[in-house]
Design an enzyme around this catalytic site. Structure first.
Site, PDB file in Angstrom:
ATOM      1  N   ARG A  63       0.858  -1.200   0.000  1.00 30.90           N
ATOM      2  CA  ARG A  63       0.000   0.000   0.000  1.00 30.90           C
ATOM      3  C   ARG A  63       0.886   1.239   0.000  1.00 30.90           C
ATOM      4  O   ARG A  63       0.926   1.990   0.960  1.00 30.90           O
ATOM      5  CB  ARG A  63      -0.889   0.011   1.237  1.00 30.90           C
ATOM      6  CG  ARG A  63      -1.888  -1.089   1.266  1.00 30.90           C
ATOM      7  CD  ARG A  63      -2.758  -0.958   2.483  1.00 30.90           C
ATOM      8  NE  ARG A  63      -3.771  -1.991   2.490  1.00 30.90           N
ATOM      9  CZ  ARG A  63      -4.480  -2.311   3.534  1.00 30.90           C
ATOM     10  NH1 ARG A  63      -4.287  -1.672   4.677  1.00 30.90           N
ATOM     11  NH2 ARG A  63      -5.391  -3.247   3.456  1.00 30.90           N
ATOM     12  N   CYS A  64       1.568   1.441  -1.083  1.00 29.62           N
ATOM     13  CA  CYS A  64       2.566   2.507  -1.159  1.00 29.62           C
ATOM     14  C   CYS A  64       2.502   3.110  -2.555  1.00 29.62           C
ATOM     15  O   CYS A  64       2.153   2.440  -3.522  1.00 29.62           O
ATOM     16  CB  CYS A  64       3.944   1.894  -0.895  1.00 29.62           C
ATOM     17  SG  CYS A  64       5.349   2.964  -1.202  1.00 29.62           S
ATOM     18  N   GLY A  65       2.863   4.371  -2.661  1.00 27.36           N
ATOM     19  CA  GLY A  65       2.899   5.017  -3.963  1.00 27.36           C
ATOM     20  C   GLY A  65       3.899   4.381  -4.918  1.00 27.36           C
ATOM     21  O   GLY A  65       3.831   4.595  -6.124  1.00 27.36           O
ATOM     22  N   PHE A  66       4.821   3.578  -4.391  1.00 29.20           N
ATOM     23  CA  PHE A  66       5.835   2.916  -5.215  1.00 29.20           C
ATOM     24  C   PHE A  66       5.487   1.456  -5.512  1.00 29.20           C
ATOM     25  O   PHE A  66       6.275   0.752  -6.151  1.00 29.20           O
ATOM     26  CB  PHE A  66       7.202   2.997  -4.539  1.00 29.20           C
ATOM     27  CG  PHE A  66       7.711   4.408  -4.417  1.00 29.20           C
ATOM     28  CD1 PHE A  66       8.242   5.067  -5.514  1.00 29.20           C
ATOM     29  CD2 PHE A  66       7.633   5.083  -3.210  1.00 29.20           C
ATOM     30  CE1 PHE A  66       8.698   6.379  -5.412  1.00 29.20           C
ATOM     31  CE2 PHE A  66       8.081   6.386  -3.099  1.00 29.20           C
ATOM     32  CZ  PHE A  66       8.607   7.039  -4.201  1.00 29.20           C
ATOM     33  N   THR A  67       4.317   0.989  -5.078  1.00 23.34           N
ATOM     34  CA  THR A  67       3.937  -0.410  -5.269  1.00 23.34           C
ATOM     35  C   THR A  67       3.963  -0.810  -6.747  1.00 23.34           C
ATOM     36  O   THR A  67       4.245  -1.960  -7.075  1.00 23.34           O
ATOM     37  CB  THR A  67       2.557  -0.686  -4.637  1.00 23.34           C
ATOM     38  OG1 THR A  67       2.646  -0.376  -3.240  1.00 23.34           O
ATOM     39  CG2 THR A  67       2.142  -2.134  -4.782  1.00 23.34           C
TER      40      THR A  67
END
Length: 182
Positions: A63-67
């Site tokens: 759950r990350c902007g970099f996923t």
């Protein structure tokens, strides 16, 4: 007295055992860990999988902007796996962005992004409770500053470089660094 085919088989068996022992002996001590694969009962003998091969070790989150970097990591895996590169993802909640459980994390990795490279059980990658693998990476190249820090390790277990979350897995810098290790 043994027949020639049996003697030949025994020689080949001894050679195979010797080669296996050599591979285990060439594993860097900091990689001698048995982990569980993500959302699986399957064990992962990190030493056996990585001995004598270049590695890209990545702390991941679901759950990350970099996923979205899972796609680039999978592309790297497909491009370089036949040349010996091993990619291992280490899901972590060190930055409070992990899935609620391993089943959800596995869904993100395997279903949403089609990941086929190795993924371990969820673990701590920062601070005093960091897993020993990450303690070694931290000592060599610094603590992950966020999710999707990528640590390049040579075939002898020496940490070569760290690429932070801002560096795309498909960047020329990463490809060039990996190719230098193959």
């Amino acid at each position: 007295m043994f027949s020639r085919p049996i003697v030949r088989c025994l020689i080949l068996l001894c050679f195979a055992v010797s080669a296996s022992q050599t591979a285990l002996a060439s594993c860097a001590p900091w990689l001698k860990h048995d982990l569980k694969q993500l959302h699986s009962g399957k064990p992962l003998d990190v030493c056996a999988v990585t001995a004598g091969k270049p590695l890209l070790l990545v702390n991941t989150a679901s759950r990350c902007g970099f996923t979205g970097q899972f796609e680039g990591l999978e592309e790297l895996h497909q491009t370089y796996k036949d040349q010996g590169l091993i990619i291992i993802g280490f899901p972590s909640n060190s930055f409070n962005q992990a899935a609620a459980n391993e089943e959800e994390a596995a869904k993100v990795c395997f279903f949403n992004f089609g990941v086929t490279f190795l993924m371990t059980q969820t673990m701590q990658v920062t601070g005093s409770n960091a897993h020993p693998i990450f303690q070694h990476l931290i000592a060599a190249e610094g603590e992950p500053s966020w999710n999707f820090n990528k640590y390049l390790v040579d075939k002898d277990g020496q940490v070569i470089d760290r690429f932070r979350q801002w560096t795309s897995p498909t960047s020329r810098a990463i490809s060039k660094a990996i190719e230098a290790q193959l």
